[in-house]
Design an enzyme around this catalytic site. Structure first.
Site, PDB file in Angstrom:
ATOM      1  CG  ASP A  55      -1.500  -4.323 -15.063  1.00 49.05           C
ATOM      2  OD1 ASP A  55      -2.155  -5.465 -15.080  1.00 49.05           O
ATOM      3  OD2 ASP A  55      -1.280  -3.674 -16.110  1.00 49.05           O
ATOM      4  CG  ASP A  81      13.942 -13.001 -14.449  1.00 51.70           C
ATOM      5  OD1 ASP A  81      14.926 -12.481 -14.025  1.00 51.70           O
ATOM      6  OD2 ASP A  81      13.828 -13.872 -14.981  1.00 51.70           O
ATOM      7  CD  GLU A 122       3.935   0.138   6.647  1.00 52.44           C
ATOM      8  OE1 GLU A 122       3.290  -0.501   7.503  1.00 52.44           O
ATOM      9  OE2 GLU A 122       3.944   1.242   6.511  1.00 52.44           O
ATOM     10  CG  ASP A 140       5.580   0.459  10.680  1.00 47.66           C
ATOM     11  OD1 ASP A 140       5.492   0.299  11.986  1.00 47.66           O
ATOM     12  OD2 ASP A 140       5.447  -0.618  10.041  1.00 47.66           O
ATOM     13  CG  ASP A 141       3.663   4.511   5.336  1.00 43.18           C
ATOM     14  OD1 ASP A 141       2.667   3.692   5.944  1.00 43.18           O
ATOM     15  OD2 ASP A 141       3.994   4.149   4.105  1.00 43.18           O
ATOM     16  CG  ASN A 198       0.369   4.719   3.818  1.00 43.95           C
ATOM     17  OD1 ASN A 198      -0.007   3.641   4.539  1.00 43.95           O
ATOM     18  ND2 ASN A 198       1.343   4.324   2.668  1.00 43.95           N
ATOM     19  CG  ASP A 207       2.128   0.488   2.659  1.00 48.12           C
ATOM     20  OD1 ASP A 207       2.410   0.557   3.891  1.00 48.12           O
ATOM     21  OD2 ASP A 207       2.353   1.829   2.054  1.00 48.12           O
ATOM     22  CG  HIS A 230      -2.316  -7.582 -17.876  1.00 52.49           C
ATOM     23  ND1 HIS A 230      -2.191  -6.071 -17.662  1.00 52.49           N
ATOM     24  CD2 HIS A 230      -2.641  -7.512 -19.351  1.00 52.49           C
ATOM     25  CE1 HIS A 230      -2.354  -5.392 -18.823  1.00 52.49           C
ATOM     26  NE2 HIS A 230      -2.445  -6.152 -19.807  1.00 52.49           N
ATOM     27  CB  SER A 289      -1.252  -4.833 -22.154  1.00 58.82           C
ATOM     28  OG  SER A 289      -2.515  -4.339 -22.142  1.00 58.82           O
TER      29      SER A 289
END
Lengths: 112, 588
Positions: free
Chosen positions: B185, B194, B205, B213-214, B216, B221, B240, B402
């Site tokens: 999204d 919340d 990571e 670190d990973d 990718n 991330d 959204h 949505s």
């Protein structure tokens, strides 16, 4: 130490790869924010070599936006002055191209 | 002859009857409440303890004489661990069954109940059903009735019960952080009061160290990615995505006024929609591939509008192969998706769940798309309150399919939390085959109902729902068909309404063959024009199935209209199989 070396290697890797592919033009991924520039997704036939891909990119003066490594797809903008539709039509005649398609736009859908 | 002891005679048996191994006088005042770690089964549609039953003796146990040579009694006696009598209810006992491994626990419990009844000793024997106090959150938007989709008591002119039956589901489970839901999204505001506690954290990571670190391709991330910028920061700049995230899994009880369908869940931000709410297929594909790499269980997709994309189709198929449920909004034009296919909801891929929207009166929303063969079910999608991205405490009320899709994703998260071993197909079946039926959805969705968390948790999945049938998918009839040993079979599909010619690699082929040795098989596809294509040439050896769901690997142009024929030749002895299904999907 390893992490530092990996980082340096990665920093060096990008220009090396771009250079190896003969990409003189690289277009930024703008999402759809600026200009909504038309672009296309190209899937090459499995086992197409980097040299063959580089040759296609050079032949059609494609501007690489990004490589989707896991999908083995490449996203391009066409050569300036060329339409996406015409470039796709020509690319699909290439034996190393599995398919080429418009990088379609989608959106959240407002209630009408 | 051996006697059964009465609770009013608290003495240990010297030679205990074969039936009652131990008598303990236990001050039970009523039906047993659910213990935290009791193993349960579903029996007669209700949750029951897997290892205890309630039984009332026909006469006072101390008056009974039981002949242990009775084979019915001897058989069940060996399977009883303990009998506890109620002090206040005469003749009523809780019988603890011996633990047994293997097999179906519900069937085993039913068999033990029958064996007990067959002894003739009892007035009745019944499952020890689990009862719990209703679990409801204290969050203000729930208690004041704003979240009608979770609990509708008729507030604001709504219809009482027109909701996803969440309260009844929360008695079963409130979710698990082990379930990862990716929200493809505009990102999510992962600092929102919340959302923060339920935001996914990348275990590979280290936050804010500026290092990938990973390894990718994304630095830091921690909560997902932004495919537009290629960064590891999926912060929402539109609202959204955060709104969808809040419906799926806003935290419960005190962190803010909102609560999601799943109180505990891991929400991954996969940003590809810009601040203006638009995005590219290629960036959606990047998000899907990232989700696959990180073991996501469910992907929520409250977007659409593009045409057919082979690349997107392939990406969703990869997600299917990875066992990811792909929940998609059906679109908001108020039109029939059977007539005009919408993407991605209309892709004929087995992991897609297409969702329409209903209002607080159980009516299909005026804006909602629908489709008797293309939309699976509905969910609340009008006046939906949830988080937004303006601040860490901002909220708003939106309409749209949505907003409906996240209700389904949330229910899927609850079911996956309760039954972590479910496959993607089983998860999908549970949700689609256990809806709350609505007349307003009859003939307008595949299931004819709206999502029910309670029912999806309580009932098994049943049969596989029909796949989405878009106007461009053609499936073979007359199947399954046997493949006898050393023989040839064929199956045909007649295609119509397609353009004059197209390339084969724009056609998606789905093929499902089971065989005891697929290395015997040669499978070819003959289009209406041109030469045939070899799909399978004696590969796979002793593998037991061939499942193909991908574009035909040929760029050749063909005339699509006419007869397409699959030919399967079994070229070696000793093994047999079945052509289960095959279909062709053409681009729009």
């Amino acid at each position: 130490m390893n992490t530092f070396i990996q980082r340096i290697r990665r920093l060096l890797a990008v220009p090396v790869i771009v250079s190896a592919l003969g990409l003189t033009h690289a277009a930024p991924d703008t999402g759809t924010e600026s200009g909504d520039a038309a672009r296309m997704i190209v899937a090459y036939v499995a086992n197409t070599s980097p040299q063959e891909i580089a040759a296609i990119e050079k032949k059609f003066d494609l501007r690489l936006v990004k490589i989707l490594t896991n999908s083995q797809l490449r996203v391009y903008q066409p050569s300036p002055g060329q339409s996406v539709a015409e470039t796709i039509r020509l690319l699909e005649k290439e034996p190393t191209v599995r398919y080429a398609e418009v990088d379609g736009q989608v959106s959240i859908q407002p209630i009408k | 002859m051996k006697s059964i002891q009465s609770p009013r005679q608290p003495r240990l048996p010297t030679i205990a009857c074969a039936f009652v191994a131990v008598l303990i006088f236990f001050p039970l005042a009523g039906p047993a409440m659910a213990g935290i770690n009791r193993e349960t089964v579903t029996i007669n549609g209700f949750e029951a303890d897997a290892e205890t039953v309630l039984a009332k003796f026909s006469t006072d146990p101390d008056a009974l004489s039981v002949n242990s040579s009775n084979p019915k009694i001897a058989r069940i006696a060996a399977r009883i661990r303990q009998v506890k009598f109620f002090r206040t209810i005469r003749r009523l006992a809780v019988i603890h069954l011996a633990r047994e491994s293997g097999g179906n626990r519900a069937e085993r419990l039913a068999a033990r109940i029958k064996e007990l009844k067959d002894t003739g000793l009892f007035a009745y024997v019944e499952p020890d059903y689990i009862v719990r106090a209703n679990v409801t959150p204290s969050d203000a938007a729930f208690t004041d009735g704003r979240l009608w989709g979770l609990q509708n008591t008729g507030q604001k002119g709504g219809t009482s019960g027109a909701d996803i039956e969440a309260v009844e589901a929360w008695n079963q489970t409130t979710g698990s952080a082990n379930v990862i839901v990716g929200i493809i999204d505009s990102g999510i505001r992962y600092t929102h009061q919340d959302l923060e506690a339920n935001t996914w954290e990348n275990p590979d990571e280290i936050p804010n160290n500026g290092i990938d670190d990973d390894d990718n391709g994304y630095i830091d991330d921690m909560h997902g990615i932004n495919a537009i910028t290629g960064s590891g920061d999926p912060m929402d700049d539109n609202d959204h995505g955060s709104h969808c995230a809040g419906t799926i899994g806003a935290t419960a009880n005190g962190s803010g006024p909102h609560v999601g369908v799943a109180w505990d869940v891991s929400l991954m931000g996969l940003k590809f929609l810009s601040s203006k709410g638009s995005g590219r297929n290629s960036n959606a594909i990047e998000c899907i591939d990232y989700a696959i790499s990180k073991g996501v269980d469910i992907l929520n997709n409250s977007w659409g509008g593009g045409g057919y994309s082979q690349a997107l189709f392939d990406a969703i198929s990869r997600a299917k192969d990875a066992g990811i449920l792909f929940v998609v909004a059906a679109s908001n034009e108020g039109t029939n998706n059977d007539s005009k296919v919408r993407y991605p909801s209309g892709f004929a891929v087995a992991n897609i769940v297409s969702v329409a929207a209903i209002d607080r009166k159980d009516q299909l929303a005026s804006f909602s798309n629908y489709g008797a063969t293309s939309v699976h079910l509905a969910a609340p999608g009008v006046s939906i309150y949830s988080c937004t991205a303006e601040s860490d405490s901002s909220y708003d009320t939106y309409d749209g399919t949505s907003m409906a899709a996240p209700h389904v994703s949330g229910v899927a998260a609850l079911v996956k939390a309760k039954y972590p071993a479910l496959t993607m197909a089983e998860l999908k079946n549970r949700i689609i085959n256990n809806t709350r039926p609505l007349s307003s959805l009859s003939g307008r969705t595949i299931s004819g109902g709206t999502v029910s968390a309670k029912r999806a948790l309580a009932n098994s999945g049943g049969s596989t729902p029909p796949p989405i049938s878009s106007g461009n998918t053609f499936a073979a009839s007359g199947l399954p068909k046997s493949i006898p040993d050393r023989s040839t079979i064929t199956s045909t599909i007649t295609v119509s309404g397609q353009p004059g010619s197209l390339r084969l690699n724009t056609v998606n082929l789905q093929l499902d063959v089971s065989h005891t040795y697929v290395g015997d098989l040669l499978i070819t596809l003959q289009p209406p024009s041109g030469r045939s294509i070899t799909l399978w040439n004696r590969a796979g050896k002793s593998q037991n199935s061939i499942v193909i769901d991908q574009a035909i690997s040929s760029k050749r142009k063909v005339r699509p209209n006419g007869q397409w024929k699959i030919t399967i030749k079994d070229k070696a002895s000793n093994d047999i199989g079945t052509l289960n299904s095959w279909s062709l999907t053409f681009p729009n």
